[in-house]
Write a protein that holds these residues in place. Structure first.
Motif, PDB file in Angstrom:
ATOM      1  N   SER A  37       1.879  20.856   4.574  1.00 41.04           N
ATOM      2  CA  SER A  37       2.941  19.956   4.124  1.00 41.04           C
ATOM      3  C   SER A  37       2.333  18.642   3.682  1.00 41.04           C
ATOM      4  O   SER A  37       1.247  18.254   4.130  1.00 41.04           O
ATOM      5  N   SER A  38       3.063  17.957   2.790  1.00 43.72           N
ATOM      6  CA  SER A  38       2.598  16.671   2.251  1.00 43.72           C
ATOM      7  C   SER A  38       3.804  15.780   2.016  1.00 43.72           C
ATOM      8  O   SER A  38       4.647  16.070   1.161  1.00 43.72           O
ATOM      9  N   TYR A  39       3.892  14.687   2.778  1.00 47.38           N
ATOM     10  CA  TYR A  39       5.016  13.766   2.691  1.00 47.38           C
ATOM     11  C   TYR A  39       4.551  12.426   2.124  1.00 47.38           C
ATOM     12  O   TYR A  39       3.683  11.768   2.718  1.00 47.38           O
ATOM     13  N   PRO A  40       5.091  11.985   0.999  1.00 49.87           N
ATOM     14  CA  PRO A  40       4.745  10.647   0.503  1.00 49.87           C
ATOM     15  C   PRO A  40       5.436   9.571   1.332  1.00 49.87           C
ATOM     16  O   PRO A  40       6.533   9.774   1.858  1.00 49.87           O
ATOM     17  N   VAL A  41       4.779   8.427   1.457  1.00 53.20           N
ATOM     18  CA  VAL A  41       5.347   7.267   2.166  1.00 53.20           C
ATOM     19  C   VAL A  41       5.255   6.080   1.214  1.00 53.20           C
ATOM     20  O   VAL A  41       4.280   5.327   1.230  1.00 53.20           O
ATOM     21  N   PRO A  42       6.269   5.885   0.348  1.00 55.73           N
ATOM     22  CA  PRO A  42       6.194   4.809  -0.649  1.00 55.73           C
ATOM     23  C   PRO A  42       6.359   3.442  -0.007  1.00 55.73           C
ATOM     24  O   PRO A  42       6.984   3.304   1.050  1.00 55.73           O
ATOM     25  N   ALA A  50      -5.896  19.966 -14.441  1.00 51.48           N
ATOM     26  CA  ALA A  50      -7.061  20.159 -13.586  1.00 51.48           C
ATOM     27  C   ALA A  50      -7.302  18.914 -12.739  1.00 51.48           C
ATOM     28  O   ALA A  50      -7.363  17.796 -13.247  1.00 51.48           O
ATOM     29  N   GLY A  51      -7.436  19.129 -11.419  1.00 55.73           N
ATOM     30  CA  GLY A  51      -7.697  18.005 -10.532  1.00 55.73           C
ATOM     31  C   GLY A  51      -6.478  17.166 -10.211  1.00 55.73           C
ATOM     32  O   GLY A  51      -6.609  16.129  -9.562  1.00 55.73           O
ATOM     33  N   PHE A  52      -5.303  17.610 -10.648  1.00 53.75           N
ATOM     34  CA  PHE A  52      -4.106  16.799 -10.418  1.00 53.75           C
ATOM     35  C   PHE A  52      -3.751  16.779  -8.934  1.00 53.75           C
ATOM     36  O   PHE A  52      -3.816  17.797  -8.247  1.00 53.75           O
ATOM     37  N   ALA A  53      -3.390  15.611  -8.426  1.00 54.22           N
ATOM     38  CA  ALA A  53      -2.954  15.475  -7.041  1.00 54.22           C
ATOM     39  C   ALA A  53      -1.722  14.585  -7.008  1.00 54.22           C
ATOM     40  O   ALA A  53      -1.697  13.537  -7.661  1.00 54.22           O
ATOM     41  N   PRO A  54      -0.681  14.979  -6.277  1.00 53.03           N
ATOM     42  CA  PRO A  54       0.538  14.161  -6.224  1.00 53.03           C
ATOM     43  C   PRO A  54       0.295  12.742  -5.739  1.00 53.03           C
ATOM     44  O   PRO A  54       1.009  11.826  -6.126  1.00 53.03           O
ATOM     45  N   THR A  55      -0.722  12.529  -4.877  1.00 52.41           N
ATOM     46  CA  THR A  55      -0.937  11.195  -4.333  1.00 52.41           C
ATOM     47  C   THR A  55      -1.209  10.174  -5.431  1.00 52.41           C
ATOM     48  O   THR A  55      -0.736   9.032  -5.359  1.00 52.41           O
ATOM     49  N   THR A  56      -1.966  10.552  -6.444  1.00 54.94           N
ATOM     50  CA  THR A  56      -2.261   9.624  -7.535  1.00 54.94           C
ATOM     51  C   THR A  56      -1.005   9.301  -8.325  1.00 54.94           C
ATOM     52  O   THR A  56      -0.755   8.147  -8.697  1.00 54.94           O
ATOM     53  N   PHE A  57      -0.182  10.314  -8.603  1.00 51.48           N
ATOM     54  CA  PHE A  57       1.050  10.079  -9.359  1.00 51.48           C
ATOM     55  C   PHE A  57       1.988   9.171  -8.571  1.00 51.48           C
ATOM     56  O   PHE A  57       2.618   8.271  -9.135  1.00 51.48           O
ATOM     57  N   HIS A  58       2.108   9.383  -7.271  1.00 48.83           N
ATOM     58  CA  HIS A  58       2.958   8.511  -6.452  1.00 48.83           C
ATOM     59  C   HIS A  58       2.461   7.068  -6.510  1.00 48.83           C
ATOM     60  O   HIS A  58       3.273   6.128  -6.564  1.00 48.83           O
ATOM     61  N   ALA A  59       1.133   6.883  -6.482  1.00 50.92           N
ATOM     62  CA  ALA A  59       0.581   5.529  -6.540  1.00 50.92           C
ATOM     63  C   ALA A  59       0.928   4.858  -7.862  1.00 50.92           C
ATOM     64  O   ALA A  59       1.330   3.689  -7.897  1.00 50.92           O
ATOM     65  N   LYS A 117      -3.779   5.410   3.801  1.00 56.46           N
ATOM     66  CA  LYS A 117      -3.206   4.154   3.304  1.00 56.46           C
ATOM     67  C   LYS A 117      -4.122   3.629   2.211  1.00 56.46           C
ATOM     68  O   LYS A 117      -5.318   3.438   2.442  1.00 56.46           O
ATOM     69  N   THR A 118      -3.572   3.366   1.039  1.00 49.92           N
ATOM     70  CA  THR A 118      -4.360   2.864  -0.081  1.00 49.92           C
ATOM     71  C   THR A 118      -3.597   1.757  -0.772  1.00 49.92           C
ATOM     72  O   THR A 118      -2.430   1.929  -1.123  1.00 49.92           O
ATOM     73  N   HIS A 172       0.833  -1.191   0.000  1.00 52.32           N
ATOM     74  CA  HIS A 172       0.000   0.000   0.000  1.00 52.32           C
ATOM     75  C   HIS A 172       0.873   1.249   0.000  1.00 52.32           C
ATOM     76  O   HIS A 172       1.980   1.262   0.533  1.00 52.32           O
ATOM     77  N   ASN A 173       0.344   2.287  -0.649  1.00 52.25           N
ATOM     78  CA  ASN A 173       0.958   3.604  -0.605  1.00 52.25           C
ATOM     79  C   ASN A 173       0.361   4.384   0.558  1.00 52.25           C
ATOM     80  O   ASN A 173      -0.782   4.151   0.959  1.00 52.25           O
ATOM     81  N   ALA A 174       1.131   5.310   1.067  1.00 53.16           N
ATOM     82  CA  ALA A 174       0.641   6.142   2.171  1.00 53.16           C
ATOM     83  C   ALA A 174       1.093   7.583   1.960  1.00 53.16           C
ATOM     84  O   ALA A 174       2.057   7.855   1.232  1.00 53.16           O
ATOM     85  N   THR A 175       0.385   8.496   2.600  1.00 54.95           N
ATOM     86  CA  THR A 175       0.704   9.916   2.516  1.00 54.95           C
ATOM     87  C   THR A 175       0.435  10.562   3.861  1.00 54.95           C
ATOM     88  O   THR A 175      -0.591  10.283   4.499  1.00 54.95           O
TER      89      THR A 175
END
Length: 483
Positions: free
Chosen positions: A405-410, A360-369, A135-136, A23-26
Protein backbone atom coordinates in the motif's frame (compact mmCIF):
# COMPACT_ATOMS: atom_id res chain seq x y z
CA UNK A 1 29.49 27.81 -9.37
CA UNK A 2 26.78 25.92 -7.46
CA UNK A 3 23.21 25.97 -8.71
CA UNK A 4 21.19 28.89 -7.41
CA UNK A 5 17.78 28.45 -5.84
CA UNK A 6 14.96 29.67 -8.05
CA UNK A 7 12.52 32.34 -6.79
CA UNK A 8 9.54 30.01 -6.80
CA UNK A 9 11.47 27.58 -4.60
CA UNK A 10 12.65 30.34 -2.28
CA UNK A 11 8.99 31.31 -1.79
CA UNK A 12 8.37 27.91 -0.17
CA UNK A 13 11.14 28.60 2.34
CA UNK A 14 9.94 32.14 3.00
CA UNK A 15 6.36 31.01 3.65
CA UNK A 16 7.32 28.09 5.88
CA UNK A 17 6.47 28.48 9.55
CA UNK A 18 6.00 26.16 12.50
CA UNK A 19 2.31 26.02 11.53
CA UNK A 20 2.96 25.33 7.84
CA UNK A 21 5.92 22.99 7.29
CA UNK A 22 6.43 22.74 3.53
CA UNK A 23 7.18 19.06 2.99
CA UNK A 24 5.45 16.20 1.23
CA UNK A 25 5.24 12.81 2.88
CA UNK A 26 4.36 9.27 1.87
CA UNK A 27 3.44 6.17 3.87
CA UNK A 28 4.45 2.92 2.16
CA UNK A 29 3.72 -0.44 3.78
CA UNK A 30 5.80 -3.48 2.81
CA UNK A 31 5.53 -7.22 3.32
CA UNK A 32 9.12 -8.39 3.87
CA UNK A 33 8.28 -12.04 3.25
CA UNK A 34 11.54 -13.96 2.88
CA UNK A 35 13.50 -10.91 1.71
CA UNK A 36 14.87 -9.99 5.13
CA UNK A 37 14.00 -6.34 4.52
CA UNK A 38 15.03 -4.40 7.62
CA UNK A 39 16.61 -1.09 8.59
CA UNK A 40 20.08 -2.24 7.60
CA UNK A 41 18.91 -3.39 4.16
CA UNK A 42 17.16 -0.05 3.67
CA UNK A 43 20.37 1.81 4.53
CA UNK A 44 22.25 -0.28 1.96
CA UNK A 45 19.59 0.32 -0.67
CA UNK A 46 19.64 4.09 -0.22
CA UNK A 47 23.45 4.13 -0.15
CA UNK A 48 23.50 2.30 -3.50
CA UNK A 49 20.99 4.57 -5.23
CA UNK A 50 21.26 8.03 -3.70
CA UNK A 51 23.83 8.96 -6.33
CA UNK A 52 20.97 9.11 -8.87
CA UNK A 53 19.46 12.00 -6.88
CA UNK A 54 22.54 14.06 -5.92
CA UNK A 55 20.41 16.88 -4.53
CA UNK A 56 19.65 14.60 -1.56
CA UNK A 57 23.25 15.10 -0.38
CA UNK A 58 23.16 18.87 -0.72
CA UNK A 59 22.07 21.66 1.61
CA UNK A 60 21.24 25.32 1.07
CA UNK A 61 23.88 27.99 1.57
CA UNK A 62 22.80 31.63 1.85
CA UNK A 63 24.72 34.49 0.17
CA UNK A 64 26.14 37.20 2.50
CA UNK A 65 24.00 40.30 2.48
CA UNK A 66 21.32 38.41 0.52
CA UNK A 67 22.74 39.84 -2.69
CA UNK A 68 21.35 36.82 -4.52
CA UNK A 69 19.28 33.75 -3.84
CA UNK A 70 20.87 30.86 -1.86
CA UNK A 71 22.81 28.13 -3.66
CA UNK A 72 22.90 24.33 -3.36
CA UNK A 73 26.20 23.01 -1.97
CA UNK A 74 27.39 19.52 -1.00
CA UNK A 75 26.93 18.75 2.69
CA UNK A 76 30.45 18.09 3.95
CA UNK A 77 29.03 16.43 7.06
CA UNK A 78 26.40 14.33 5.28
CA UNK A 79 25.28 11.52 7.59
CA UNK A 80 22.95 8.94 6.07
CA UNK A 81 22.14 7.60 9.53
CA UNK A 82 20.70 10.99 10.49
CA UNK A 83 18.27 10.98 7.56
CA UNK A 84 17.28 7.28 7.68
CA UNK A 85 15.75 6.78 11.10
CA UNK A 86 14.36 3.76 12.90
CA UNK A 87 11.11 3.58 14.84
CA UNK A 88 8.72 0.90 16.04
CA UNK A 89 5.16 0.29 17.20
CA UNK A 90 4.18 -2.01 20.09
CA UNK A 91 3.53 -5.36 18.44
CA UNK A 92 1.17 -6.05 16.82
CA UNK A 93 0.96 -2.45 15.67
CA UNK A 94 -2.32 -1.32 14.13
CA UNK A 95 -2.91 1.07 11.27
CA UNK A 96 -4.40 3.55 13.76
CA UNK A 97 -1.17 3.52 15.77
CA UNK A 98 0.87 4.03 12.60
CA UNK A 99 -1.29 7.00 11.59
CA UNK A 100 -0.83 8.59 15.01
CA UNK A 101 2.94 8.20 14.76
CA UNK A 102 2.91 9.64 11.24
CA UNK A 103 0.78 12.59 12.38
CA UNK A 104 3.36 13.57 14.96
CA UNK A 105 6.34 13.16 12.62
CA UNK A 106 4.88 15.17 9.73
CA UNK A 107 4.00 18.00 12.12
CA UNK A 108 7.69 18.78 12.61
CA UNK A 109 9.58 20.95 10.07
CA UNK A 110 12.80 19.67 8.53
CA UNK A 111 16.23 20.93 9.65
CA UNK A 112 17.32 23.56 7.12
CA UNK A 113 21.00 23.20 8.01
CA UNK A 114 20.99 19.70 6.46
CA UNK A 115 19.67 18.10 3.27
CA UNK A 116 15.90 18.55 3.39
CA UNK A 117 14.61 14.98 3.71
CA UNK A 118 14.04 12.16 6.19
CA UNK A 119 12.92 8.52 5.97
CA UNK A 120 11.57 6.56 8.94
CA UNK A 121 11.70 2.75 8.98
CA UNK A 122 8.78 1.69 11.18
CA UNK A 123 8.72 -1.87 12.55
CA UNK A 124 6.18 -3.76 14.61
CA UNK A 125 3.14 -3.66 12.31
CA UNK A 126 0.75 -6.60 12.38
CA UNK A 127 1.37 -9.56 10.05
CA UNK A 128 5.09 -8.87 10.23
CA UNK A 129 4.87 -5.85 7.96
CA UNK A 130 6.99 -2.70 8.03
CA UNK A 131 6.36 0.85 6.86
CA UNK A 132 8.45 3.59 5.32
CA UNK A 133 7.53 7.18 6.06
CA UNK A 134 9.36 9.65 3.83
CA UNK A 135 9.45 13.44 4.28
CA UNK A 136 10.81 15.62 1.49
CA UNK A 137 10.77 19.42 1.34
CA UNK A 138 8.99 21.01 -1.59
CA UNK A 139 12.13 22.86 -2.71
CA UNK A 140 13.96 19.55 -3.08
CA UNK A 141 11.72 17.82 -5.64
CA UNK A 142 10.76 19.96 -8.61
CA UNK A 143 10.36 17.18 -11.18
CA UNK A 144 12.81 19.00 -13.47
CA UNK A 145 16.25 18.75 -11.90
CA UNK A 146 15.37 16.36 -9.08
CA UNK A 147 12.87 13.52 -8.65
CA UNK A 148 11.78 11.93 -5.40
CA UNK A 149 14.16 9.47 -3.77
CA UNK A 150 11.34 6.93 -3.62
CA UNK A 151 11.33 6.86 -7.41
CA UNK A 152 14.76 5.19 -7.51
CA UNK A 153 14.30 2.86 -4.53
CA UNK A 154 11.48 0.75 -6.00
CA UNK A 155 11.90 -2.13 -8.46
CA UNK A 156 9.38 -3.91 -10.66
CA UNK A 157 10.54 -7.38 -9.55
CA UNK A 158 11.68 -8.96 -6.27
CA UNK A 159 15.22 -9.07 -7.67
CA UNK A 160 16.77 -5.62 -7.16
CA UNK A 161 18.22 -3.87 -10.17
CA UNK A 162 21.97 -3.88 -10.48
CA UNK A 163 23.01 -0.25 -10.01
CA UNK A 164 26.55 0.86 -9.33
CA UNK A 165 26.99 3.12 -6.34
CA UNK A 166 29.51 5.96 -6.43
CA UNK A 167 32.41 6.86 -4.20
CA UNK A 168 31.02 10.22 -3.22
CA UNK A 169 33.09 12.99 -1.74
CA UNK A 170 31.63 16.37 -0.85
CA UNK A 171 32.97 19.25 -2.85
CA UNK A 172 34.42 22.07 -0.81
CA UNK A 173 31.78 24.61 0.18
CA UNK A 174 32.28 28.05 -1.40
CA UNK A 175 33.71 30.75 0.86
CA UNK A 176 31.75 33.94 1.63
CA UNK A 177 33.98 35.82 -0.81
CA UNK A 178 33.28 33.23 -3.53
CA UNK A 179 29.54 33.50 -2.88
CA UNK A 180 29.67 37.29 -3.12
CA UNK A 181 31.76 37.18 -6.29
CA UNK A 182 29.38 34.69 -7.83
CA UNK A 183 26.37 36.86 -6.94
CA UNK A 184 27.96 39.94 -8.51
CA UNK A 185 29.01 38.02 -11.61
CA UNK A 186 25.56 36.46 -12.08
CA UNK A 187 23.90 39.85 -11.63
CA UNK A 188 26.10 41.36 -14.36
CA UNK A 189 26.09 38.49 -16.85
CA UNK A 190 22.62 37.08 -16.20
CA UNK A 191 19.94 39.80 -15.85
CA UNK A 192 17.48 37.24 -14.53
CA UNK A 193 19.58 36.86 -11.38
CA UNK A 194 19.19 40.53 -10.47
CA UNK A 195 15.48 40.46 -11.29
CA UNK A 196 15.01 37.34 -9.17
CA UNK A 197 16.83 38.92 -6.22
CA UNK A 198 14.71 42.08 -6.33
CA UNK A 199 11.53 40.05 -6.72
CA UNK A 200 12.49 37.83 -3.79
CA UNK A 201 13.10 40.82 -1.49
CA UNK A 202 9.85 42.46 -2.57
CA UNK A 203 7.86 39.28 -2.01
CA UNK A 204 9.47 38.79 1.39
CA UNK A 205 8.55 42.34 2.42
CA UNK A 206 4.96 41.83 1.28
CA UNK A 207 4.70 38.52 3.12
CA UNK A 208 6.09 40.08 6.30
CA UNK A 209 3.60 42.95 6.08
CA UNK A 210 0.75 40.56 5.40
CA UNK A 211 1.72 38.34 8.33
CA UNK A 212 1.92 41.36 10.65
CA UNK A 213 -1.53 42.50 9.56
CA UNK A 214 -2.99 39.04 10.08
CA UNK A 215 -1.44 38.76 13.56
CA UNK A 216 -2.77 42.20 14.52
CA UNK A 217 -6.24 41.16 13.36
CA UNK A 218 -6.10 37.95 15.43
CA UNK A 219 -4.99 39.86 18.53
CA UNK A 220 -7.76 42.44 18.09
CA UNK A 221 -10.36 39.70 17.70
CA UNK A 222 -9.08 37.93 20.80
CA UNK A 223 -9.16 41.10 22.91
CA UNK A 224 -12.66 41.95 21.79
CA UNK A 225 -13.94 38.43 22.21
CA UNK A 226 -14.82 38.15 18.52
CA UNK A 227 -14.15 34.96 16.63
CA UNK A 228 -12.69 35.17 13.13
CA UNK A 229 -15.28 34.73 10.41
CA UNK A 230 -14.86 31.47 8.51
CA UNK A 231 -15.89 31.64 4.87
CA UNK A 232 -15.78 27.86 4.56
CA UNK A 233 -15.87 24.85 6.90
CA UNK A 234 -12.46 23.90 5.52
CA UNK A 235 -10.68 27.22 6.04
CA UNK A 236 -9.02 28.87 9.00
CA UNK A 237 -5.74 29.38 10.82
CA UNK A 238 -3.55 26.33 11.31
CA UNK A 239 -2.03 24.92 14.48
CA UNK A 240 1.35 23.19 14.71
CA UNK A 241 -0.17 19.71 14.80
CA UNK A 242 -1.57 17.47 12.09
CA UNK A 243 -3.90 14.53 11.86
CA UNK A 244 -3.39 11.92 9.12
CA UNK A 245 -6.22 9.66 7.92
CA UNK A 246 -5.92 6.81 5.42
CA UNK A 247 -8.58 5.05 3.34
CA UNK A 248 -8.06 1.86 1.32
CA UNK A 249 -10.60 1.00 -1.42
CA UNK A 250 -10.73 -1.44 -4.38
CA UNK A 251 -10.04 0.00 -7.85
CA UNK A 252 -12.59 -2.45 -9.31
CA UNK A 253 -15.42 -0.48 -7.67
CA UNK A 254 -14.44 2.71 -9.49
CA UNK A 255 -14.27 0.85 -12.79
CA UNK A 256 -17.71 -0.62 -12.19
CA UNK A 257 -19.16 2.83 -11.53
CA UNK A 258 -17.41 4.24 -14.61
CA UNK A 259 -18.82 1.45 -16.77
CA UNK A 260 -22.33 2.12 -15.49
CA UNK A 261 -22.39 5.91 -15.72
CA UNK A 262 -19.53 6.93 -18.02
CA UNK A 263 -16.71 9.34 -17.31
CA UNK A 264 -13.30 8.32 -16.00
CA UNK A 265 -11.91 6.76 -12.85
CA UNK A 266 -10.66 10.23 -11.91
CA UNK A 267 -14.24 11.54 -12.18
CA UNK A 268 -15.48 8.76 -9.90
CA UNK A 269 -12.77 9.48 -7.34
CA UNK A 270 -13.66 13.18 -7.23
CA UNK A 271 -17.38 12.39 -7.00
CA UNK A 272 -16.57 10.03 -4.13
CA UNK A 273 -14.70 12.83 -2.34
CA UNK A 274 -17.61 15.20 -2.97
CA UNK A 275 -20.02 12.70 -1.41
CA UNK A 276 -17.65 12.15 1.50
CA UNK A 277 -17.43 15.89 2.18
CA UNK A 278 -21.21 16.14 2.01
CA UNK A 279 -21.68 13.32 4.51
CA UNK A 280 -19.01 14.71 6.83
CA UNK A 281 -20.55 18.21 6.81
CA UNK A 282 -24.00 16.78 7.53
CA UNK A 283 -22.67 15.15 10.69
CA UNK A 284 -21.39 18.48 12.01
CA UNK A 285 -23.33 21.18 13.78
CA UNK A 286 -22.54 23.57 10.92
CA UNK A 287 -25.42 24.32 8.57
CA UNK A 288 -25.05 23.52 4.87
CA UNK A 289 -27.59 26.15 3.92
CA UNK A 290 -25.05 28.58 2.52
CA UNK A 291 -22.62 25.98 1.15
CA UNK A 292 -23.49 24.79 -2.32
CA UNK A 293 -20.07 23.63 -3.50
CA UNK A 294 -16.42 23.42 -2.56
CA UNK A 295 -13.91 24.67 -5.08
CA UNK A 296 -11.00 22.26 -5.46
CA UNK A 297 -7.77 22.39 -7.41
CA UNK A 298 -6.79 19.13 -9.09
CA UNK A 299 -3.32 19.23 -10.70
CA UNK A 300 -3.47 17.32 -13.99
CA UNK A 301 -0.85 16.08 -16.43
CA UNK A 302 -0.99 17.90 -19.78
CA UNK A 303 1.00 18.38 -22.95
CA UNK A 304 1.66 22.11 -23.12
CA UNK A 305 4.88 23.60 -24.47
CA UNK A 306 4.22 26.87 -22.62
CA UNK A 307 4.53 25.18 -19.23
CA UNK A 308 7.73 24.01 -17.55
CA UNK A 309 8.77 20.55 -18.71
CA UNK A 310 9.10 17.81 -16.11
CA UNK A 311 10.84 14.46 -15.96
CA UNK A 312 7.42 12.77 -16.07
CA UNK A 313 7.13 13.24 -19.82
CA UNK A 314 4.47 15.96 -19.57
CA UNK A 315 3.65 19.22 -17.84
CA UNK A 316 1.52 19.69 -14.73
CA UNK A 317 -1.27 22.28 -14.76
CA UNK A 318 -3.90 23.36 -12.25
CA UNK A 319 -7.50 22.39 -13.02
CA UNK A 320 -10.32 23.79 -10.91
CA UNK A 321 -13.50 21.87 -10.23
CA UNK A 322 -16.50 22.77 -8.07
CA UNK A 323 -17.49 19.76 -5.96
CA UNK A 324 -21.33 19.77 -5.73
CA UNK A 325 -21.72 18.89 -2.06
CA UNK A 326 -25.29 20.23 -1.90
CA UNK A 327 -26.45 17.71 -4.51
CA UNK A 328 -28.11 14.72 -2.86
CA UNK A 329 -27.92 12.30 -5.82
CA UNK A 330 -24.54 10.53 -6.11
CA UNK A 331 -25.08 9.96 -9.84
CA UNK A 332 -25.82 13.63 -10.50
CA UNK A 333 -22.69 14.56 -8.53
CA UNK A 334 -20.69 12.24 -10.76
CA UNK A 335 -22.12 13.74 -13.95
CA UNK A 336 -21.42 17.27 -12.75
CA UNK A 337 -17.80 16.42 -11.99
CA UNK A 338 -17.43 14.69 -15.37
CA UNK A 339 -18.83 17.74 -17.14
CA UNK A 340 -16.26 20.01 -15.47
CA UNK A 341 -13.47 17.93 -17.02
CA UNK A 342 -15.09 17.70 -20.45
CA UNK A 343 -13.42 20.84 -21.84
CA UNK A 344 -10.06 19.63 -20.58
CA UNK A 345 -10.52 16.31 -22.37
CA UNK A 346 -11.78 17.83 -25.61
CA UNK A 347 -8.82 20.23 -25.80
CA UNK A 348 -6.49 17.28 -26.39
CA UNK A 349 -4.01 18.46 -23.74
CA UNK A 350 -4.73 15.75 -21.21
CA UNK A 351 -2.52 12.72 -20.65
CA UNK A 352 -4.37 9.43 -20.17
CA UNK A 353 -3.91 7.69 -16.84
CA UNK A 354 -2.61 4.47 -18.39
CA UNK A 355 -0.04 6.41 -20.40
CA UNK A 356 1.11 8.33 -17.35
CA UNK A 357 1.42 5.21 -15.20
CA UNK A 358 3.34 3.50 -18.02
CA UNK A 359 6.16 6.06 -18.15
CA UNK A 360 9.47 4.33 -17.47
CA UNK A 361 10.60 5.04 -13.93
CA UNK A 362 7.36 6.81 -13.06
CA UNK A 363 6.58 7.00 -9.34
CA UNK A 364 3.47 8.59 -7.79
CA UNK A 365 5.58 10.30 -5.11
CA UNK A 366 7.18 12.64 -7.65
CA UNK A 367 3.82 13.55 -9.20
CA UNK A 368 2.34 14.29 -5.76
CA UNK A 369 5.31 16.56 -5.01
CA UNK A 370 4.86 18.50 -8.26
CA UNK A 371 1.09 18.66 -7.75
CA UNK A 372 1.60 20.18 -4.30
CA UNK A 373 3.88 22.82 -5.82
CA UNK A 374 1.23 23.70 -8.41
CA UNK A 375 -1.44 23.91 -5.71
CA UNK A 376 0.76 26.19 -3.58
CA UNK A 377 0.98 28.76 -6.37
CA UNK A 378 -2.82 28.80 -6.74
CA UNK A 379 -3.85 28.60 -3.09
CA UNK A 380 -5.94 31.80 -3.11
CA UNK A 381 -8.14 30.41 -5.91
CA UNK A 382 -9.53 27.32 -4.18
CA UNK A 383 -10.61 25.81 -0.88
CA UNK A 384 -9.31 22.24 -1.19
CA UNK A 385 -6.30 20.64 -2.88
CA UNK A 386 -6.66 17.14 -4.34
CA UNK A 387 -3.75 15.34 -5.99
CA UNK A 388 -4.82 12.15 -7.74
CA UNK A 389 -2.05 10.02 -9.24
CA UNK A 390 -2.54 6.81 -11.26
CA UNK A 391 0.20 4.44 -10.17
CA UNK A 392 1.37 1.11 -11.65
CA UNK A 393 -1.09 -1.76 -11.50
CA UNK A 394 1.55 -4.39 -10.78
CA UNK A 395 3.56 -4.92 -7.58
CA UNK A 396 6.64 -2.85 -6.75
CA UNK A 397 9.45 -3.97 -4.47
CA UNK A 398 12.13 -2.50 -2.22
CA UNK A 399 15.10 -4.82 -1.61
CA UNK A 400 12.82 -7.74 -2.46
CA UNK A 401 9.97 -6.73 -0.12
CA UNK A 402 6.61 -6.17 -1.84
CA UNK A 403 4.91 -2.81 -1.37
CA UNK A 404 1.30 -3.55 -0.45
CA UNK A 405 0.00 0.00 0.00
CA UNK A 406 1.03 3.60 -0.61
CA UNK A 407 -0.69 6.56 1.06
CA UNK A 408 0.23 10.15 0.11
CA UNK A 409 0.41 12.73 2.91
CA UNK A 410 0.08 16.16 1.25
CA UNK A 411 1.15 19.34 3.09
CA UNK A 412 -1.25 21.97 4.38
CA UNK A 413 -1.02 25.53 3.10
CA UNK A 414 -1.84 28.68 5.09
CA UNK A 415 -5.59 28.97 5.58
CA UNK A 416 -6.22 25.45 4.23
CA UNK A 417 -6.69 22.97 7.11
CA UNK A 418 -7.46 20.07 4.75
CA UNK A 419 -5.68 18.43 1.80
CA UNK A 420 -6.33 15.10 0.10
CA UNK A 421 -3.98 12.89 -1.92
CA UNK A 422 -5.03 9.79 -3.87
CA UNK A 423 -2.84 7.06 -5.34
CA UNK A 424 -4.07 4.05 -7.31
CA UNK A 425 -1.70 1.10 -7.13
CA UNK A 426 -1.94 -2.62 -7.90
CA UNK A 427 -5.73 -2.81 -7.91
CA UNK A 428 -6.33 -0.51 -4.95
CA UNK A 429 -7.09 3.20 -4.50
CA UNK A 430 -5.38 4.73 -1.46
CA UNK A 431 -6.51 8.03 0.06
CA UNK A 432 -4.24 10.10 2.28
CA UNK A 433 -6.01 12.89 4.19
CA UNK A 434 -3.99 15.57 5.98
CA UNK A 435 -5.96 17.74 8.39
CA UNK A 436 -5.18 20.32 11.02
CA UNK A 437 -5.57 18.67 14.41
CA UNK A 438 -7.37 21.62 16.01
CA UNK A 439 -9.51 22.75 13.08
CA UNK A 440 -10.65 19.23 12.16
CA UNK A 441 -10.68 16.99 15.24
CA UNK A 442 -13.18 14.74 13.44
CA UNK A 443 -10.97 14.06 10.42
CA UNK A 444 -11.33 10.30 11.02
CA UNK A 445 -15.05 10.69 10.33
CA UNK A 446 -14.27 12.19 6.92
CA UNK A 447 -12.40 9.00 6.03
CA UNK A 448 -15.43 6.93 6.99
CA UNK A 449 -17.71 9.20 4.94
CA UNK A 450 -15.51 8.73 1.85
CA UNK A 451 -15.91 4.96 2.15
CA UNK A 452 -19.67 5.35 2.55
CA UNK A 453 -19.78 7.69 -0.46
CA UNK A 454 -18.14 5.01 -2.62
CA UNK A 455 -20.66 2.46 -1.35
CA UNK A 456 -23.44 4.87 -2.24
CA UNK A 457 -22.15 5.16 -5.82
CA UNK A 458 -21.87 1.38 -6.05
CA UNK A 459 -25.47 0.97 -4.87
CA UNK A 460 -26.55 3.49 -7.51
CA UNK A 461 -24.69 1.47 -10.14
CA UNK A 462 -25.93 -1.99 -9.21
CA UNK A 463 -29.33 -1.33 -10.77
CA UNK A 464 -27.81 0.24 -13.89
CA UNK A 465 -27.14 -2.03 -16.81
CA UNK A 466 -23.51 -1.78 -17.87
CA UNK A 467 -23.29 -0.30 -21.34
CA UNK A 468 -22.04 -3.38 -23.13
CA UNK A 469 -23.58 -2.09 -26.34
CA UNK A 470 -22.04 1.36 -25.97
CA UNK A 471 -21.51 2.98 -29.35
CA UNK A 472 -24.07 0.80 -31.18
CA UNK A 473 -26.83 2.75 -32.84
CA UNK A 474 -30.37 1.85 -31.81
CA UNK A 475 -32.93 1.22 -34.54
CA UNK A 476 -36.12 3.22 -33.89
CA UNK A 477 -39.29 1.18 -33.68
CA UNK A 478 -41.78 1.79 -36.46
CA UNK A 479 -44.66 1.35 -34.05
CA UNK A 480 -43.50 4.12 -31.72
CA UNK A 481 -46.20 6.66 -31.04
CA UNK A 482 -45.70 10.26 -32.03
CA UNK A 483 -45.56 12.74 -29.16
Amino acid sequence: MSERLRPRDLAFLAEETAQTPMHNATIEIFDPGESGFDHERLMELIQDRISFVPRYRQRLQSVPGQLANPVWVDDAHFDLGYHVRRSALPRPGSLDQLRELVSRIVSRPLDRSRPLWEIYFVEGLSEGRVALLSKTHQVLVDGVETVDLGQVLLDTSPTPRSMESDDWYARRAPSPFTLLAGAVKDSLTEPDTLVDTVRTRTDAALRTAGAATANARRVANALSGRRPVRTSPISGSLSQQRRVVTVDTPLADYRTIRAAHGGTVNDVILATIAGGLRGWLMTRAESMGGIRQIRAVVPVSVIDAELEATSLGSQIAAHFVDLPILEASPVVRLHQVSYSFQAHKEAGRGVAANRLAGIAGFAPTTFHAIGSRVAAHERRSYQLSITNVPGPQSPLYAAGAEMVSSYPVPPLLPGHPLAIGVTSYNGRVFYGITADRDQMPDADLLGTCITESLDELMDASSGTRVRALRGRKRTPRSTAKKP
